[in-house]
Scaffold this active site. Sequence first.
Site, mmCIF file in Angstrom:
data_model
loop_
_atom_site.group_PDB
_atom_site.id
_atom_site.type_symbol
_atom_site.label_atom_id
_atom_site.label_comp_id
_atom_site.label_asym_id
_atom_site.label_seq_id
_atom_site.Cartn_x
_atom_site.Cartn_y
_atom_site.Cartn_z
ATOM 1 N N LYS A 67 -2.438 -15.493 -9.242
ATOM 2 C CA LYS A 67 -2.529 -15.605 -7.777
ATOM 3 C C LYS A 67 -3.908 -16.066 -7.296
ATOM 4 O O LYS A 67 -4.004 -16.793 -6.305
ATOM 5 C CB LYS A 67 -2.166 -14.275 -7.118
ATOM 6 C CG LYS A 67 -0.687 -13.952 -7.274
ATOM 7 C CD LYS A 67 -0.324 -12.590 -6.735
ATOM 8 C CE LYS A 67 1.141 -12.315 -7.047
ATOM 9 N NZ LYS A 67 1.584 -10.998 -6.596
ATOM 10 N N ASP A 103 2.805 -11.547 0.031
ATOM 11 C CA ASP A 103 2.808 -10.202 -0.550
ATOM 12 C C ASP A 103 2.412 -9.148 0.493
ATOM 13 O O ASP A 103 3.007 -8.066 0.543
ATOM 14 C CB ASP A 103 1.794 -10.096 -1.699
ATOM 15 C CG ASP A 103 2.304 -10.719 -2.980
ATOM 16 O OD1 ASP A 103 3.531 -10.803 -3.157
ATOM 17 O OD2 ASP A 103 1.455 -11.101 -3.810
HETATM 18 P P1 ATR Z 1 -2.042 -9.219 -10.251
HETATM 19 O O1 ATR Z 1 -1.724 -10.569 -9.729
HETATM 20 O O2 ATR Z 1 -0.819 -8.387 -10.559
HETATM 21 O O3 ATR Z 1 -2.996 -8.466 -9.393
HETATM 22 P P2 ATR Z 1 -4.228 -9.551 -12.089
HETATM 23 O O4 ATR Z 1 -4.986 -10.388 -11.109
HETATM 24 O O5 ATR Z 1 -4.207 -9.935 -13.536
HETATM 25 O O6 ATR Z 1 -2.711 -9.437 -11.695
HETATM 26 O O7 ATR Z 1 -4.787 -8.051 -11.948
HETATM 27 C C1 ATR Z 1 -4.373 -7.007 -12.799
HETATM 28 C C2 ATR Z 1 -5.001 -5.706 -12.343
HETATM 29 O O8 ATR Z 1 -4.514 -4.630 -13.170
HETATM 30 C C3 ATR Z 1 -6.512 -5.661 -12.468
HETATM 31 O O9 ATR Z 1 -7.037 -4.869 -11.439
HETATM 32 C C4 ATR Z 1 -6.707 -4.992 -13.851
HETATM 33 O O10 ATR Z 1 -7.943 -4.372 -14.017
HETATM 34 P P3 ATR Z 1 -9.224 -5.222 -14.569
HETATM 35 O O11 ATR Z 1 -9.724 -6.030 -13.377
HETATM 36 O O12 ATR Z 1 -10.183 -4.202 -15.018
HETATM 37 O O13 ATR Z 1 -8.690 -6.112 -15.690
HETATM 38 C C5 ATR Z 1 -5.634 -3.950 -13.753
HETATM 39 N N1 ATR Z 1 -5.203 -3.408 -15.061
HETATM 40 C C6 ATR Z 1 -4.463 -4.034 -16.004
HETATM 41 N N2 ATR Z 1 -4.226 -3.203 -17.041
HETATM 42 C C7 ATR Z 1 -4.840 -2.029 -16.744
HETATM 43 C C8 ATR Z 1 -4.966 -0.763 -17.421
HETATM 44 N N3 ATR Z 1 -4.411 -0.539 -18.606
HETATM 45 N N4 ATR Z 1 -5.657 0.223 -16.819
HETATM 46 C C9 ATR Z 1 -6.227 0.020 -15.603
HETATM 47 N N5 ATR Z 1 -6.142 -1.159 -14.915
HETATM 48 C C10 ATR Z 1 -5.465 -2.155 -15.484
#
Ligand code: ATR
Length: 280
Positions: A67, A103
């Site tokens: 996104k 969204d």
């Molecule tokens: P989206 O479009 O769904 O927001 P994204 O931009 O890839 O997808 O963001 C994923 C989010 O999930 C991020 O905030 C990520 O944290 P980081 O910025 O530290 O990567 C978070 N996230 C993914 N896996 C996680 C986990 N196991 N524990 C905590 N946060 C997680």
Amino acid sequence: MTSPDYAVFGHPISHSLSPRIHATFGKQTGITLDYAAIDAPADAFAATLARFADAGGRGANITLPLKQDAFGLCAQTSDFASRAGAVNTLTRVDGSWHGDNTDGPGLIRDLTGRHSLDLRERRSLLLGAGGAARAAAHALLDAGIGELVIVNRNAERADALADSIRDPSRVHTRYWNDLADLGSFDLIVNATSAGVARETLQLPFALVAPRALCYDLSYGAAAFGFVAWARAAGAGKALDGLGMLVEQAAESFAIWHGMRPDTDPVHDALRAELPLLATD
Ligand code: ATR
């Protein structure tokens, strides 16, 4: 083989419900459309989207993790998408992409319309700072929540989101390791993609105030862990993002086709297949 007019791009994407939702909206409104799911890892997204446009693609939905990348590929973006710095709806206009973000409106329609919830003044916790979190933060603040605490695994990303909102009296960031010390919240939104990756978040029950609303932006099995945690912690309401998914799709459909479909039958049919918990 003909190319689709519309598509959802993401990675992973094979289980996306968007092709089915848009096909159902098309039948309901009498609009013929061809909507596909296209897998695009982040490093191949720009080229994949360009091929789609060259083949006649007219509109696209964008899901995780693309996104924020999609925002960068737009010639123009709506006011809300510009504020969020994230785009989930692309429309081909005069040979370039116009970006919207449905969204945020989709989330608010689900909460205040379908579930008749009052968001005003709620002390709120946002878990995550990615593309979905950015839209949720702006939409919830626009809807009148009280304080918003943003916590993200990568603290710098949380700080960047908070700084971009420019509402320091309401918006703060805290470290993930300090979650046990933050007090309780009336609204907790899980905008992480942990559930999609089948990872479990370790969250203290003390975060959940009596009658709190807990909402996971993902849906189906990806939200089971968070919804189960919220129920165990005594939340007044624990929801997944199925309603938001259907509402954001309807907003995108309206942008492309000039007609807003009736979302309730689509939502209810999907909910019958996707319970909030495996045991429901
Ligand atoms: P989206 O479009 O769904 O927001 P994204 O931009 O890839 O997808 O963001 C994923 C989010 O999930 C991020 O905030 C990520 O944290 P980081 O910025 O530290 O990567 C978070 N996230 C993914 N896996 C996680 C986990 N196991 N524990 C905590 N946060 C997680």
